[in-house]
Design an enzyme around this catalytic site. Structure first.
Site, PDB file in Angstrom:
ATOM      1  N   LEU A  33      24.038 -14.864  31.726  1.00 55.08           N
ATOM      2  CA  LEU A  33      22.623 -15.119  32.000  1.00 55.08           C
ATOM      3  C   LEU A  33      22.313 -15.194  33.492  1.00 55.08           C
ATOM      4  O   LEU A  33      23.106 -15.718  34.272  1.00 55.08           O
ATOM      5  CB  LEU A  33      22.196 -16.423  31.309  1.00 55.08           C
ATOM      6  CG  LEU A  33      22.443 -16.479  29.801  1.00 55.08           C
ATOM      7  CD1 LEU A  33      21.938 -17.799  29.225  1.00 55.08           C
ATOM      8  CD2 LEU A  33      21.789 -15.302  29.081  1.00 55.08           C
ATOM      9  N   HIS A  37      16.881 -13.822  32.426  1.00 54.68           N
ATOM     10  CA  HIS A  37      17.012 -14.498  31.130  1.00 54.68           C
ATOM     11  C   HIS A  37      16.367 -15.889  31.197  1.00 54.68           C
ATOM     12  O   HIS A  37      15.691 -16.321  30.270  1.00 54.68           O
ATOM     13  CB  HIS A  37      18.484 -14.686  30.751  1.00 54.68           C
ATOM     14  CG  HIS A  37      19.267 -13.420  30.612  1.00 54.68           C
ATOM     15  ND1 HIS A  37      20.210 -13.021  31.522  1.00 54.68           N
ATOM     16  CD2 HIS A  37      19.251 -12.459  29.641  1.00 54.68           C
ATOM     17  CE1 HIS A  37      20.765 -11.884  31.126  1.00 54.68           C
ATOM     18  NE2 HIS A  37      20.195 -11.505  29.991  1.00 54.68           N
TER      19      HIS A  37
END
Ligand code: AMP
Length: 284
Positions: A33, A37
Site C-alpha cells: 500500500l 491506496h
C-alpha cells in the site's frame, strides 16, 4: 483492527456489524500500500462506520508472462497503513481460500474490456471482475472504493455492478501522485534510479495534452500526437498505447465533445506503467 484470512471470518464480522446497524465500506487492493491506496481508505473511513481492506494479489488477473511472482508484498507494512487510516478489518486470503481446486465460474464482460489495457492484457479484466464479484459477495459492502489511476477498471466495475445488480455504490477516487507528478503505483518499486527519472515522461506528456485541450483544441488525433511526440523524446520509454476514448464507452473518439478519458500505457525498461486524465469540456 483485525487481520483475517478466511471468508468465514469476514462474514462473521460483517454480520456482527450489520446487527449493530453499522454501514460497511470495502477497499479492494493487491497490497504494498501507498498514499494512493491510503486515499481510498481515508475516503471509505469518512463515509462508512466500518471499513474492510482486502489485500490479495489475485493470480487470475495476471497473464502467464506477467509479474505475479515478483509483485511486491509486505503485509506487516500494509496492516500498519490500514490501522493508522482507521480500517477495521484486513482480509488477506491465500489464493486457495479464494479459488478452490475445482473453481470454474467467471465474470466476463463483452464491452469496455477489449481496448486500452485489454489489448495487451486479454485475460486481465475477467480476473478483475471475477475477484471483485467474489469480494462483493463475501463482504456485501454498502460502498466500494476504486482509484481513477486504473480508469478502465473503474469503468468496468461500474458497468458490472449495473449489469449484475450488485446493490453497492462504487466510489471513484482521484489519482494520487508523487511530488514530481509520477502517479503512485506499487510497480514504481521496480524502477531503477534512471528509470524512475525517465518515468516522469508519462505525467509530463499528459500535462502537455491537457494544455492543448485548454487552448480549445477538439481534435483527438492532435491530442494523441502531442502526447505520443512527448513520450518519444524519452529513450527509455516504449509506448504500449496512447488513446483518447469516450469516458462512457471507452471507444476511440475523433473529436472531443463529451467527457473523454485520455489514457496511456508505457514500458519504462521492463516495467509497464499507466496514467490518464478525464476531461470534461464544460468543467475546464
Ligand atoms: P492495486 O493494489 O494496484 O490493485 O490498487 C488498488 C486500488 O487502489 C485500485 O482501485 C487502484 O485504482 C487504486 N490506486 C492505485 N494507485 C492509485 C493512485 N496513485 N491514486 C489513486 N488510487 C490508486
Amino acid at each position: 483492527m483485525k487481520i483475517v484470512e478466511t471468508i468465514q471470518e469476514v462474514r462473521d464480522q460483517v454480520k456482527e456489524w450489520r446487527k449493530q446497524g453499522l454501514t460497511v465500506g470495502l477497499v479492494p487492493t493487491m497490497g504494498y500500500l501507498h498514499e494512493g491506496h491510503k486515499s481510498l481508505i481515508d475516503c471509505a473511513v469518512a463515509e462508512n462506520d466500518r471499513v474492510v481492506v482486502s489485500v490479495f494479489v489475485n493470480p487470475m488477473q495476471f497473464g502467464p508472462k506477467e509479474d505475479l511472482a515478483s509483485y511486491p508484498r509486505d503485509l506487516d507494512r500494509d496492516a500498519a497503513v490500514c490501522e493508522s487510516a482507521g480500517a477495521a478489518l484486513v482480509f488477506h486470503p491465500e489464493p486457495s481460500e479464494m479459488y478452490h481446486d475445482d473453481f470454474s465460474s467467471f465474470v466476463d464482460m463483452s464491452t469496455l474490456t477489449g481496448g486500452l489495457c485489454g489489448k495487451t492484457r486479454p485475460i486481465h479484466f475477467r480476473g478483475v471482475c471475477t475477484v471483485v464479484s467474489k469480494l462483493f459477495n463475501i463482504v456485501v459492502p454498502d460502498k466500494a472504493y476504486f482509484g481513477q489511476k486504473d480508469a478502465q477498471q473503474l469503468a468496468v466495475i461500474r458497468h458490472m455492478v449495473s449489469d449484475l445488480n450488485f446493490g453497492i455504490e462504487i466510489v471513484g477516487c482521484p489519482i494520487v501522485r508523487e511530488e514530481d507528478g509520477l502517479a503512485k503505483s506499487s510497480r514504481n518499486t521496480y524502477l531503477s534510479e534512471e528509470e524512475r527519472r525517465a518515468a516522469l515522461i508519462l505525467s509530463q506528456s499528459l500535462k502537455k495534452g491537457k494544455a492543448l485541450l485548454e487552448t480549445g483544441e477538439t481534435d483527438a488525433a492532435k491530442l494523441r500526437a502531442v502526447i505520443a511526440n512527448t513520450l518519444a523524446t524519452e529513450p527509455l520509454a516504449k509506448v504500449d498505447y496512447v488513446e483518447v476514448v469516450g469516458w462512457d464507452t471507452l471507444e476511440p473518439v475523433e473529436s472531443i465533445n463529451g467527457p473523454i478519458l485520455t489514457a496511456i500505457a508505457v514500458y519504462i525498461g521492463k516495467t509497464r506503467l499507466i496514467d490518464n486524465f478525464i476531461w470534461q469540456k464544460e468543467t475546464r
